[in-house]
Structures are given as C-alpha cells and as structure tokens.
Design a protein around this motif. Structure first.
Motif, PDB file in Angstrom:
ATOM      1  N   HIS A 128       0.845  -1.188   0.000  1.00  0.00           N
ATOM      2  CA  HIS A 128       0.000   0.000   0.000  1.00  0.00           C
ATOM      3  C   HIS A 128       0.884   1.242   0.000  1.00  0.00           C
ATOM      4  CE1 HIS A 128       1.002   0.242   4.280  1.00  0.00           C
ATOM      5  NE2 HIS A 128       0.505   1.488   4.266  1.00  0.00           N
ATOM      6  N   THR A 166      -4.104   0.653  -9.026  1.00  0.00           N
ATOM      7  CA  THR A 166      -5.123   0.923  -8.019  1.00  0.00           C
ATOM      8  C   THR A 166      -5.890   2.199  -8.336  1.00  0.00           C
ATOM      9  OG1 THR A 166      -3.564   2.192  -6.652  1.00  0.00           O
ATOM     10  CG2 THR A 166      -3.700  -0.188  -6.260  1.00  0.00           C
ATOM     11  N   GLN A 193      -8.335   3.839  -2.256  1.00  0.00           N
ATOM     12  CA  GLN A 193      -7.045   3.843  -1.586  1.00  0.00           C
ATOM     13  C   GLN A 193      -6.020   3.126  -2.453  1.00  0.00           C
ATOM     14  OE1 GLN A 193      -8.347   1.984   2.171  1.00  0.00           O
ATOM     15  NE2 GLN A 193      -7.771   3.894   3.198  1.00  0.00           N
ATOM     16  N   VAL A 240      -4.027   0.588  -2.459  1.00  0.00           N
ATOM     17  CA  VAL A 240      -3.808  -0.662  -1.731  1.00  0.00           C
ATOM     18  C   VAL A 240      -3.900  -1.832  -2.701  1.00  0.00           C
ATOM     19  CG1 VAL A 240      -4.661  -2.200   0.076  1.00  0.00           C
ATOM     20  CG2 VAL A 240      -4.719   0.278   0.414  1.00  0.00           C
ATOM     21  N   SER A 287      -3.988  -5.974  -2.473  1.00  0.00           N
ATOM     22  CA  SER A 287      -4.170  -7.043  -1.499  1.00  0.00           C
ATOM     23  C   SER A 287      -4.279  -8.393  -2.209  1.00  0.00           C
ATOM     24  CB  SER A 287      -5.427  -6.787  -0.666  1.00  0.00           C
ATOM     25  OG  SER A 287      -5.643  -7.827   0.258  1.00  0.00           O
TER      26      SER A 287
END
Length: 393
Positions: A151, A210, A215, A217, A219
């Motif tokens: 992130h 992203t 955000q 981030v 994942s």
C-alpha cells in the motif's frame, strides 16, 4: 439447420481444400532478416545499483540468443547534464555503483555505441516504491499461489510491477561409491554433491494498478503459481519478490507488452501493436530502438516454503522420476575378473556416452558381475544447479 446455396458451398469447400493443402511454413523476408535495432532492458535504480542490458534484435526463426551490444559507453544523465557512469559487465550488461537519485530531478539513460550511434531515453521523474507489506503463500487445489500485499499512504504509486527470483534445493537420487578413470574402476575419490541449488528469474509480466480504488492498496495479488507436482517444492523453496512503482506511461508500455506476448495468435485475438518505448536514437531519428527506461527504487521481500508445510497427499515430483530405476552394465568377459580389475564394459562408461557408474553388482559367491549406472544428469546435480550455497539459505 442453416443451408447455403450450392455455389457458395462449393466455394467454401474449395477454399478449405486450398488452406489444408498449404502446409509449407512462410516467414516474410522482413522477419528472416530484421533490422538491427537496439534493445534496452532495465531501469534506473533510484536507491541502489542500476543494471541495464543492451542487445540487438534478431531473426524470429533464429535459435540463437539476442546478440549483446558490447563496448558501448552508457551513463545516467540528469537535465543539467551531470553524468553517472555505468561500467560494462558480461553479456552486454552495464552496471553502476550504488546510487541515490535526487527525487527533485529528472534522469535519463544515454548510450553511445561503438558504431557511433547516440541513444537516449526520455527524461523521467524519480518514483520511490513503497515497501512490500507481506509476501505469503496459499495452498489451492491447483498448487501453491504466492501472494503480495502492499500500500502507499501517499496515494502516489498506483501503478505496480513485480518480478521474482526463485531458488530451490535439488537432491539427486544416487550416491556413487565407484568411478571409472583411465579405463579402470576404482573407489570414488571426490564424491558427487548430495545437494545443489537451482534458480530462475520470472518471465511473465505481472502488473496491477489501483487507480479505480479509493485507496492505493494492493491485497493478495498473485505473482506466482506453482503446480502441486512441481519439483521446486520437493525439499525447500524460496522466492524473492521485487516490487516496482511505475509511471502511468511505463505501466501502459508493460500492459501493451503483456498483451503482445500473451496473445495466442488466433484471427480473433487483438493484433500485436507496435511497441517501442521511450528510447530514441539522437544521431539518426529514423533508427528505431526498443525499451522503456524509468527511474524508481525497488523494494523486495523473501519467502520460504518447506515440503513439510504442504499437504502430505500432494504428489510432489523430484524431477528425477525418469532416472529410476538404475541400469545395470555387465562386465564384458565370460569369466569373472580378479578384484579391482581393469574391466572392459560395453562402452557404457565411455566419456562420450555420459554414463556414470554407481555401485558394484555381485552375483552368487559373491562374484562381481557389473555395475549399476545412469546418465550424468541423473547423478551429478551440477547439471541442474550449483553447489554454491546461497547466502540467504
């Protein structure tokens, strides 16, 4: 059922016959003798050692590796003209000393070839790659997935690329106790290694962005999948994941490259687009160059996986399945020779054959009858890796 007029049906049959009869391969002259374009592979490391590989394009049907661009003068240059030199290494690799680039400046790569051509990439800003939060693995019905999390609280990265370096243990199935030297069998003097380490670099293009998220981030992005039978999981496996923060323009370059290389080539696939990048020939503007040079830092994290951690029911292979069982080479004599003889075998241990003895085979008595044997690749793990233990192992 839909039908066609007879004339159309005959035309279709005739076209199919023509297509089926055309079995000779065709390579256009332009593909067999391509222009000699410079290829630039690498990035300007903002916090470390920069390595740039220079090579030339080559024929699509050639089995040779890309010809390296040797004896070039390569350096990093900022907008004020200050230069940081790269020294030539092996196989067209040009390497800098450890550097820290100023995030407030823009940089480019400059290459002066031995033939007198002057190439330069565009000036690009410096991006600082955020740390990798975690690298984890997950067992699935298909095998092992290697996943990465990251992130950027500043929301400044957004475009990412990952590559990796794999390392794994190799354990050969045989431990020879004899060797054939100068036409004579003897007890082995220098044993073959019992463990080696294999290694490989990633080849697939792994990118993600992203920009559509609230955000910055990432994942659980899968950077690697290993089949549940992979020989790399036999004993102990390690993967070093490296993360790169890209500009929007570089991301578009890698995305186009991925589409071009992953296309299956059917008539319904998107046709390959011209891929050049941001490198230009200053001395001859019509001379094409391939590659995209960016300036960013690189972050990394290592993961280990032991066989004991994987599901026990998995049929993990060793890579040596084709080496079992060993062959038996019998002594070419009607009567058993004296102990430790000068033996004549059926050419099995001729150095050109690549076969190596493993251990004696005795009959009743016991009487020496011959030796078990197998190819060097089944015995000497140095054909598949190195005996130099990695520093991180």
């Amino acid at each position: 059922m839909r039908t066609f007029p007879l004339s159309i049906g005959r035309s279709l049959i005739w076209c199919l016959a023509l297509l089926m009869g055309c079995t000779d391969s065709y390579l256009p002259e332009a593909l067999e003798s391509p222009p000699n374009y410079l290829v630039v592979d690498g990035f300007l490391n903002a916090q470390g050692v920069t390595t740039v590989r220079l090579s030339r394009t080559y024929a699509v049907d050639s089995k040779a590796v890309a010809p390296a661009e040797l004896r070039a003068n390569a350096f990093i240059e900022d907008e004020a003209g200050a230069r940081l030199g790269l020294r030539e290494g092996v196989a067209g690799a040009y390497v800098s000393a450890p550097l820290v680039l100023d995030p407030a400046k823009k940089y480019r790569l400059r290459v002066l070839t031995q033939a007198g051509q002057d190439y330069a990439s565009e000036f690009v800003p410096v991006k600082l790659t955020p740390p990798i939060d975690a690298v984890a693995w997950r067992a699935t019905p298909e095998g092992v997935d290697v996943l990465v999390d990251t992130h950027d609280d500043q929301n400044a990265s957004q475009y990412y690329r990952w590559d990796y370096e794999e390392t794994w243990e190799i354990n050969p199935p045989y431990r020879p106790n004899v060797e054939y030297v100068n036409g004579q069998m003897r007890d082995i003097v220098v044993p073959y290694p019992t463990i080696c380490w294999g290694s490989a670099l990633s080849t697939a293009i792994q990118i993600d962005k992203t920009t559509a998220l609230s955000q910055d981030v990432v994942s659980g992005f899968r950077v690697r999948r290993l089949a549940r039978t992979s020989e790399r999981l036999t004993s102990r496996y390690s993967v070093l994941v490296q993360q790169h923060a890209l500009t929007k323009e570089e991301y578009a370059y890698w995305e186009l490259l991925r589409k071009n290389t992953e296309s299956l080539g059917s008539l319904f696939d998107p046709q390959p687009a011209q891929l050049t990048g941001n490198v230009r020939c200053l001395s001859a503007p019509d001379q094409l160059a391939l590659g995209f040079v960016s300036a960013h830092s690189c972050t990394e994290k290592r993961l280990f996986i032991a066989r004991q951690e994987l599901p026990q029911e998995w049929d993990v292979r060793t890579g040596y399945e084709g080496c079992l069982p060993p062959d038996t080479v019998y002594i070419d004599r009607p009567n058993p020779p004296i102990p430790n003889p000068v033996v004549i075998l059926y050419g099995a241990f001729n150095p050109l054959s690549g076969n190596l003895p493993i251990e004696p085979v005795y009959g009743p008595g016991p009487v020496l009858q011959g030796y078990t044997a197998k190819s060097r690749d089944c015995i000497d793990c140095r054909t598949r890796g190195t005996t130099v233990r990695p520093t991180f192992w």
